[in-house]
Write a protein that holds these residues in place. Sequence first.
Motif, PDB file in Angstrom:
ATOM      1  N   LEU A 112       6.198  -3.723  -8.398  1.00 39.95           N
ATOM      2  CA  LEU A 112       5.558  -2.426  -8.642  1.00 39.95           C
ATOM      3  C   LEU A 112       6.210  -1.668  -9.792  1.00 39.95           C
ATOM      4  N   LEU A 113       7.511  -1.805  -9.943  1.00 39.34           N
ATOM      5  CA  LEU A 113       8.208  -1.107 -11.026  1.00 39.34           C
ATOM      6  C   LEU A 113       8.051  -1.818 -12.372  1.00 39.34           C
ATOM      7  N   SER A 114       7.624  -3.075 -12.328  1.00 36.30           N
ATOM      8  CA  SER A 114       7.450  -3.853 -13.556  1.00 36.30           C
ATOM      9  C   SER A 114       6.013  -3.867 -14.047  1.00 36.30           C
ATOM     10  N   ASN A 115       5.076  -3.538 -13.181  1.00 31.95           N
ATOM     11  CA  ASN A 115       3.657  -3.655 -13.496  1.00 31.95           C
ATOM     12  C   ASN A 115       2.885  -2.489 -12.893  1.00 31.95           C
ATOM     13  N   ARG A 116       1.708  -2.258 -13.401  1.00 33.23           N
ATOM     14  CA  ARG A 116       0.785  -1.300 -12.770  1.00 33.23           C
ATOM     15  C   ARG A 116      -0.114  -2.135 -11.869  1.00 33.23           C
ATOM     16  N   VAL A 117       0.049  -1.985 -10.582  1.00 34.84           N
ATOM     17  CA  VAL A 117      -0.718  -2.755  -9.613  1.00 34.84           C
ATOM     18  C   VAL A 117      -1.871  -1.888  -9.117  1.00 34.84           C
ATOM     19  N   LEU A 118      -3.073  -2.423  -9.204  1.00 34.05           N
ATOM     20  CA  LEU A 118      -4.258  -1.715  -8.724  1.00 34.05           C
ATOM     21  C   LEU A 118      -4.883  -2.515  -7.592  1.00 34.05           C
ATOM     22  N   ILE A 119      -5.162  -1.837  -6.509  1.00 31.58           N
ATOM     23  CA  ILE A 119      -5.858  -2.460  -5.386  1.00 31.58           C
ATOM     24  C   ILE A 119      -7.099  -1.622  -5.116  1.00 31.58           C
ATOM     25  N   THR A 120      -8.237  -2.281  -5.062  1.00 30.51           N
ATOM     26  CA  THR A 120      -9.494  -1.585  -4.828  1.00 30.51           C
ATOM     27  C   THR A 120      -9.386  -0.721  -3.576  1.00 30.51           C
ATOM     28  N   ALA A 149       0.833  -1.211   0.000  1.00 27.39           N
ATOM     29  CA  ALA A 149       0.000   0.000   0.000  1.00 27.39           C
ATOM     30  C   ALA A 149       0.868   1.261   0.000  1.00 27.39           C
ATOM     31  N   VAL A 150       1.941   1.276   0.773  1.00 30.26           N
ATOM     32  CA  VAL A 150       2.859   2.419   0.776  1.00 30.26           C
ATOM     33  C   VAL A 150       3.503   2.565  -0.603  1.00 30.26           C
ATOM     34  N   GLY A 151       3.891   1.453  -1.200  1.00 27.78           N
ATOM     35  CA  GLY A 151       4.473   1.489  -2.545  1.00 27.78           C
ATOM     36  C   GLY A 151       3.503   2.054  -3.571  1.00 27.78           C
ATOM     37  N   ILE A 152       2.236   1.726  -3.430  1.00 29.99           N
ATOM     38  CA  ILE A 152       1.222   2.252  -4.343  1.00 29.99           C
ATOM     39  C   ILE A 152       1.073   3.758  -4.171  1.00 29.99           C
ATOM     40  N   VAL A 153       1.149   4.253  -2.933  1.00 30.61           N
ATOM     41  CA  VAL A 153       1.111   5.700  -2.692  1.00 30.61           C
ATOM     42  C   VAL A 153       2.264   6.370  -3.447  1.00 30.61           C
ATOM     43  N   VAL A 154       3.456   5.800  -3.330  1.00 29.53           N
ATOM     44  CA  VAL A 154       4.617   6.382  -4.018  1.00 29.53           C
ATOM     45  C   VAL A 154       4.368   6.403  -5.527  1.00 29.53           C
TER      46      VAL A 154
END
Length: 158
Positions: free
Chosen positions: A110-118, A55-60
């Motif tokens: 995260l750097l290789s893909n676009r990860v989406l979490i609802t 989740a922190v990585g997604i914020v970044v």
Amino acid sequence: MKWAIRTCLAMAALLVALLVGLVVPIPAQASEEKSCLAEAMYYEARDQGWRGMLAVGIVVQNRVRDDRYPDTVCGVVRHKCQFSYYCDGKPERPAEKEPWSVALDLATMLLSNRVLITGLEDVTHYHATWVKPSWAPFMEKKKQIGGHVFYAQRGGTK
């Protein structure tokens, strides 16, 4: 529940691929971005398990894509002491091997893909549950994961 099972299976598949060396080596510039992202996830959420670190990585990553922030991972992490660990005066030397390994694996993903979490699609801010930041009332609360509460800008990202 199905989402949780699929997420766990996807993470397991990624970790197996990383362990057996199926992931291509990362170039030097990308390697620095990976280190910055892994550091942010490790220092901000190593006690939250892989979900909290992710989740922190997604914020970044959301900030990297937002015009209001620098356009690189390292730029975002080092921007105006936005991430408390970076400006605490202590050297960044991960001491806990397992969470650091997880953070590196998550950074690679995260750097290789676009990860989406609802619930985290447009989050750009978070804070620990025991903190009451002055900006929180002006943001849209999206989700709590472990000991962190995640927020999006009202009106979405630019």
